[in-house]
Design a protein around this motif. Structure first.
Motif, PDB file in Angstrom:
ATOM      1  N   VAL A   9       0.858  -1.183   0.000  1.00 28.48           N
ATOM      2  CA  VAL A   9       0.000   0.000   0.000  1.00 28.48           C
ATOM      3  C   VAL A   9       0.896   1.235   0.000  1.00 28.48           C
ATOM      4  CG1 VAL A   9      -1.845   1.246   1.167  1.00 28.48           C
ATOM      5  CG2 VAL A   9      -1.650  -1.218   1.469  1.00 28.48           C
ATOM      6  N   THR A  10       0.669   2.126  -0.952  1.00 27.19           N
ATOM      7  CA  THR A  10       1.371   3.407  -0.857  1.00 27.19           C
ATOM      8  C   THR A  10       0.309   4.476  -0.612  1.00 27.19           C
ATOM      9  OG1 THR A  10       1.198   4.240  -3.128  1.00 27.19           O
ATOM     10  CG2 THR A  10       2.917   2.603  -2.688  1.00 27.19           C
ATOM     11  N   SER A  27      -1.206   6.989  -4.533  1.00 29.77           N
ATOM     12  CA  SER A  27      -1.799   6.058  -3.566  1.00 29.77           C
ATOM     13  C   SER A  27      -2.293   4.843  -4.328  1.00 29.77           C
ATOM     14  CB  SER A  27      -2.960   6.719  -2.815  1.00 29.77           C
ATOM     15  OG  SER A  27      -2.484   7.851  -2.108  1.00 29.77           O
ATOM     16  N   VAL A  28      -1.577   3.741  -4.178  1.00 25.70           N
ATOM     17  CA  VAL A  28      -1.993   2.518  -4.867  1.00 25.70           C
ATOM     18  C   VAL A  28      -1.954   1.358  -3.891  1.00 25.70           C
ATOM     19  CG1 VAL A  28      -1.163   3.192  -7.143  1.00 25.70           C
ATOM     20  CG2 VAL A  28       0.341   1.937  -5.617  1.00 25.70           C
ATOM     21  N   LEU A  49       8.728   3.608  -8.553  1.00 22.61           N
ATOM     22  CA  LEU A  49       7.761   3.041  -7.613  1.00 22.61           C
ATOM     23  C   LEU A  49       8.256   1.689  -7.089  1.00 22.61           C
ATOM     24  CD1 LEU A  49       5.044   2.928  -6.174  1.00 22.61           C
ATOM     25  CD2 LEU A  49       4.008   2.048  -8.276  1.00 22.61           C
ATOM     26  N   MET A  50       8.789   0.874  -7.993  1.00 22.16           N
ATOM     27  CA  MET A  50       9.279  -0.448  -7.566  1.00 22.16           C
ATOM     28  C   MET A  50      10.444  -0.310  -6.599  1.00 22.16           C
ATOM     29  SD  MET A  50       8.912  -2.755 -10.956  1.00 22.16           S
ATOM     30  CE  MET A  50       7.526  -3.880 -10.852  1.00 22.16           C
ATOM     31  N   ARG A  51      11.320   0.645  -6.887  1.00 23.52           N
ATOM     32  CA  ARG A  51      12.466   0.846  -5.984  1.00 23.52           C
ATOM     33  C   ARG A  51      11.986   1.326  -4.619  1.00 23.52           C
ATOM     34  NH1 ARG A  51      16.326   4.501  -7.109  1.00 23.52           N
ATOM     35  NH2 ARG A  51      17.891   3.206  -6.122  1.00 23.52           N
ATOM     36  N   ALA A  52      10.923   2.138  -4.613  1.00 24.51           N
ATOM     37  CA  ALA A  52      10.373   2.603  -3.330  1.00 24.51           C
ATOM     38  C   ALA A  52       9.805   1.419  -2.550  1.00 24.51           C
ATOM     39  CB  ALA A  52       9.297   3.659  -3.572  1.00 24.51           C
ATOM     40  N   LEU A  67       3.826  -5.783   2.934  1.00 23.82           N
ATOM     41  CA  LEU A  67       3.547  -6.958   3.762  1.00 23.82           C
ATOM     42  C   LEU A  67       3.375  -6.558   5.227  1.00 23.82           C
ATOM     43  CD1 LEU A  67       6.263  -9.302   2.160  1.00 23.82           C
ATOM     44  CD2 LEU A  67       3.823  -9.275   1.611  1.00 23.82           C
ATOM     45  N   GLY A  68       2.724  -5.422   5.440  1.00 24.44           N
ATOM     46  CA  GLY A  68       2.402  -4.976   6.789  1.00 24.44           C
ATOM     47  C   GLY A  68       3.491  -4.183   7.473  1.00 24.44           C
TER      48      GLY A  68
END
Lengths: 246, 244
Positions: A9-10, A27-28, A49-52, A67-68
């Motif tokens: 979750v972003t 926000s995805v 985004l993937m690196r973040a 993953l929480g």
């Protein structure tokens, strides 16, 4: 219970590069146990985004929860498999030596090397130097390294680039079967055609989210028959909106 | 830090080098060839006796610096470092793993260079030869750790090569090879006290010219070792899991 929370979750994620924003208020959410395609033209912020998500990117604002746990937490380093856009393997090692080393780092069981090379269909080349492989083979070694230790989340940056249609088909089948065992996958591609292979699609454009849909939903929403047209329609709409706002 | 992962990294780096016999040959032979060349140039004078010890510090230091900084830069640029930094590998595991691997090469290189200088070029040693070897090895490890640290500030191979004139040459010029350090202007003398290579050269010159100066040599080697340790720590601190 645990698995009902999304894999990623972003919230209002912002990333600067130089003076400009690469990602603005993004926000995805990436659900668990699905193949989620991250699509968009090159330069749209997919890799950032993937690196973040894997915790390799400095962010300017917002949160990324994976993953929480907050992205970049030490506890996540064993639970995520990451493939960068460049085939990040050692060209002066054989496939086996590469995978042994990464396997040791991640703490994968001894038999894992054999399992992952079979999954990416490179078992016959196991003793070959990575530097002597073709670009497509090199990408698959990189993917195999990410599969070591059976991570819960796979973040794959353009894993099918440079592969022939047969191999591409095989890999997408592998992704689907991994998702069936509960693995969450986020797979980026700039080949819109690959969208139909995903359970869900996130479409990025200039660092903003244009669509979060199922492939069928996307076609329906845009009144088009193939993915390329759907994306062109959405991007045209977005440009139109931006133009109207300015 | 996890010793198992550190050693796995060391083994991996050594396996990479094993696949590159040309690098091994250059690494092992070039310092000796250069020392031999210097001995030949000064065959009719006593100059080699006075600069020979310093050469044992110089060539391995420069070569290990270059090799280490370029290798780690390659790791940054290929994406393997980014991958490792998303994995459960500690920053110390990475830096110390590299230090051990290149340190081992440095030992082999120094042994050969010392042996060549002493037995082939006829460099006379007043002190203990094992002490000389110890100094040479610690000095080559210093080059390795400085290379590891410096590569953090280089974005391209082009920049890394320029670090040589920037970081290495001043140490060579102020190290006491061209002029004994105590004859330099005071400011330069004080600066040279703070440069690690000065102490390597000092230790090597002492061990070759004085028979009973083990204490002095060990103190100088100690300073060099502390610098090497400092570069390892700085190298790990400047390694970033998150980049812009």
């Amino acid at each position: 219970m645990m698995n009902s929370t999304p894999a990623v979750v972003t919230a209002e994620l912002r990333v600067h590069r130089g003076k400009s924003d690469v990602i603005t208020d993004l926000s995805v959410s990436v659900p668990r146990g699905q193949v989620v395609g991250l699509l968009g033209p090159s330069g749209s912020g997919k890799s950032t985004l993937m690196r973040a998500i894997v915790g390799a990117q400095k962010i300017a604002g917002g949160t990324v929860t994976v993953l929480g746990a907050p992205a970049g937490s030490p506890s996540l380093r064993r639970r995520i498999g990451y493939v960068t856009q460049a085939p990040s393997v050692y060209e002066d090692l054989t496939i086996e030596q590469n995978l042994r080393y990464f396997g040791r780092v991640i703490g994968a069981p001894a038999g894992d090397v054999a399992r992952v090379v079979a999954e990416v269909d490179l078992a016959p080349q196991l003793k070959q130097l990575a530097g002597s492989l073709s670009g497509g083979q090199l990408n698959r070694v990189s993917l195999a390294a990410a599969l070591l230790g059976s991570p819960e989340l796979l973040v794959l940056d353009e894993p099918t680039v440079g592969l022939d249609p047969v191999l591409r088909h095989d890999l997408w089948q592998l992704f689907a079967s991994l998702a069936q065992t509960g693995v969450s996958l986020l797979v980026s591609s700039h080949v819109m055609d690959e969208a139909r292979r995903c359970d869900r699609i996130l479409l990025l454009h200039e660092g903003k989210l244009l669509a979060d849909e199922t492939p069928a939903g996307l076609l329906q929403q845009t009144n088009t028959l193939d993915a390329d047209d759907a994306f062109l329609t959405l991007i045209a709409r977005a440009n139109h909106r931006d133009g109207a706002a300015a | 830090m996890n010793p198992r992962l550190t050693l796995a990294t060391t083994a991996r780096v050594l396996t990479q080098i094993r696949h590159d016999p040309r690098t091994i040959a250059l690494l092992v032979l070039v310092p000796s060839l250069l020392i031999g060349l210097m001995a030949w140039i000064f065959v009719n004078s006593t100059v080699f006796e006075s600069i020979g010890p310093a050469l044992l510090a110089l060539f391995p230091f420069i070569i290990m610096f270059l090799i280490t900084s370029i290798t780690t830069l390659r790791e940054r640029r290929s994406g393997t470092l980014e991958r490792l930094m998303t994995m459960p590998l500690g920053k110390f595991d990475f830096i110390v793993g590299y230090t051990l691997a290149f340190g081992l090469l440095a030992i082999i290189q120094s042994l050969i260079a010392v042996g060549y200088a002493v037995w082939v070029c006829g460099l006379t040693i007043s002190g203990n030869i094992w002490l000389l070897i110890l100094v040479a090895v610690v000095n080559a490890i210093l080059g390795t750790t400085l290379g590891l640290f410096a590569s953090a500030f280089a974005a391209t191979e082009f920049q890394v090569v320029q670090f040589m004139p920037a970081l290495v040459f001043p140490q060579v010029l102020l190290g006491g090879i061209f002029l004994p350090r105590d004859q330099m202007p005071d400011v330069l003398h004080s600066i040279s006290d703070w440069l690690p290579l000065s102490h390597s050269i000092e230790a090597l010159q002492t061990v070759t010219t004085e028979a009973a100066a083990t204490g002095t040599v060990l103190r100088e080697v100690g300073i060099v070792a502390l610098w090497a340790l400092a570069f390892v720590i700085l190298g790990s601190i400047t390694l970033r899991r998150k980049t812009a």
